[in-house]
Design an enzyme around this catalytic site. Sequence first.
Site, PDB file in Angstrom:
ATOM      1  N   ASP A 176       0.838  -1.186   0.000  1.00  0.00           N
ATOM      2  CA  ASP A 176       0.000   0.000   0.000  1.00  0.00           C
ATOM      3  C   ASP A 176       0.885   1.252   0.000  1.00  0.00           C
ATOM      4  O   ASP A 176       1.411   1.619   1.039  1.00  0.00           O
ATOM      5  CB  ASP A 176      -0.979  -0.004   1.183  1.00  0.00           C
ATOM      6  CG  ASP A 176      -0.352  -0.444   2.513  1.00  0.00           C
ATOM      7  OD1 ASP A 176       0.723  -1.073   2.513  1.00  0.00           O
ATOM      8  OD2 ASP A 176      -0.962  -0.148   3.543  1.00  0.00           O
ATOM      9  N   GLU A 214      12.451   1.447   7.232  1.00  0.00           N
ATOM     10  CA  GLU A 214      11.475   0.488   6.684  1.00  0.00           C
ATOM     11  C   GLU A 214      11.682   0.236   5.205  1.00  0.00           C
ATOM     12  O   GLU A 214      11.346  -0.843   4.708  1.00  0.00           O
ATOM     13  CB  GLU A 214      10.050   0.986   6.926  1.00  0.00           C
ATOM     14  CG  GLU A 214       9.724   2.290   6.221  1.00  0.00           C
ATOM     15  CD  GLU A 214       8.238   2.602   6.195  1.00  0.00           C
ATOM     16  OE1 GLU A 214       7.426   1.658   6.269  1.00  0.00           O
ATOM     17  OE2 GLU A 214       7.887   3.794   6.098  1.00  0.00           O
TER      18      GLU A 214
END
Length: 501
Positions: free
Chosen positions: A277, A461
């Site tokens: 996403d 991340e």
Amino acid sequence: MPDPTPYELYGDLFVAVQMGRLCDDGKTFVDARPRGEPAAIRARYEAERGEPGFSLADFLHAHFTLPGHGDTPPGPRVGIREHIRALWPLLVREHRTALPGDSLLPLPEPYLVPGGRFRELYYWDSYFTMQGLLIDGRRDLAEALLANFAHLLGTYGFIPNATRSYMLSRSQPPLFYKMVALLHADDPAAGFARHLPALRIEHAFWMAGEDRVGPGEAHRRVLRLADGALLNRYWDERCTPREESWREDVLTSQAAHGRVPTEVWRDLRAGAESGWDFSGRWCADPTDMATIETTAIAPVDLNALLAGLEGAIAQGAARQGDATLARDFKQRADTRRALLHTRFWRGDAGHFADLHWRHPERPRPLTAAALVPLYLGLARPEQAHALAAQVQQHLLGPNGLLTTPLHTGQQWDAPNGWAPLQWMGAQGLARYGHTALARDIAERWCASVHRVYLDTGRLLEKYDVTQDRPGGGGEYETQDGFGWTNGVYVAFREGLLAACG
């Protein structure tokens, strides 16, 4: 759904806070804890909102405790491996008792959060985090993660995207069986037998409605092609804006001229279930999020993972002596593997790709998801050979594996590279003998992670795999911590790269 979400609890107050951007991050309010009983707070808001001088910001801070950002302080600069070992305990949380009005779900065992704004347990992140935990001697934490996921399956009938009430309408890529195999590496079939009830619960969740879907139809996460072939897609039980990204989803639907807003919101939510996403992979026009059509796509990685889950159930049933169940699930796995070869393999382009199930004639682009069938051992050798050439030409960046070649501004597109895709891609290529390319991906990515760490003192991340810097794009700032990056870095350095010499 048994656990009310912040929108269900607060109604107009929730909408006013999210649409008014009282918090810089839409996830802040949905993670806040009320200072009183939610119904009373809502009633007080309704009574006071029209009064002269009413301040929504003052009301928010008076009635809610907002979470901190959650950044891990860098501390004194140490070597990257020492830093990762020190991070593991900093990412551990415990939350055993539900609190009134709190969106955080209780769990029986300690768990690890990814880091930053991600203050809860995430499903697919955890599998890659576990890789590093085991190498660093924290099997206790890896086993606690598995126990928590088994608990979620038993409690909710599926593993949610993350342990928040507002994520109880969707899951994430089904990697529970891979966690079981990881923790039973000496005898995976024994692990599958031990966890067979949980594995079957997860499979039933993904296949719910398969008996009622006719050719050319879909129901929830199941779809059937015109010729009767059964496949899966991502879905979400709700068709409202995501509560943690309410304003963004409302604005996206307003830009989707001619589309029903609930359809757009469902596709956005389904994109969140994918873990990607967001990406141009899910859009009719990759540069326009308003054209998102996730539910119209049968993803190659999801269907490969479900083939793996079906094979795991077959192995577990055989170990338990249930020949009928073993035969049934082996047939399911074999059928799905054959569909990967016939429906998801693009012989003209030399790679696996997603399938637009309503328009299967439309070619889908190459993405790093194409490597998941190799990771799971589901490809033919000639397919792996052709795909390796495509990866070398189109997805290999200076610092690792590109997520897609698309430049859309979304975080799951170029120039970003993500730890889970580096891991599955490199492992998949190595499995089929392409060890030089696998090592190249791992080495490039690890070297860049190390260089960025030396520059910033942080593990992130996602990374830009075209130059040494954090990844970007998407709905929020790049977060640090960071569970799956730590796990994959450790597993590459002390696993794949060490094995490759």
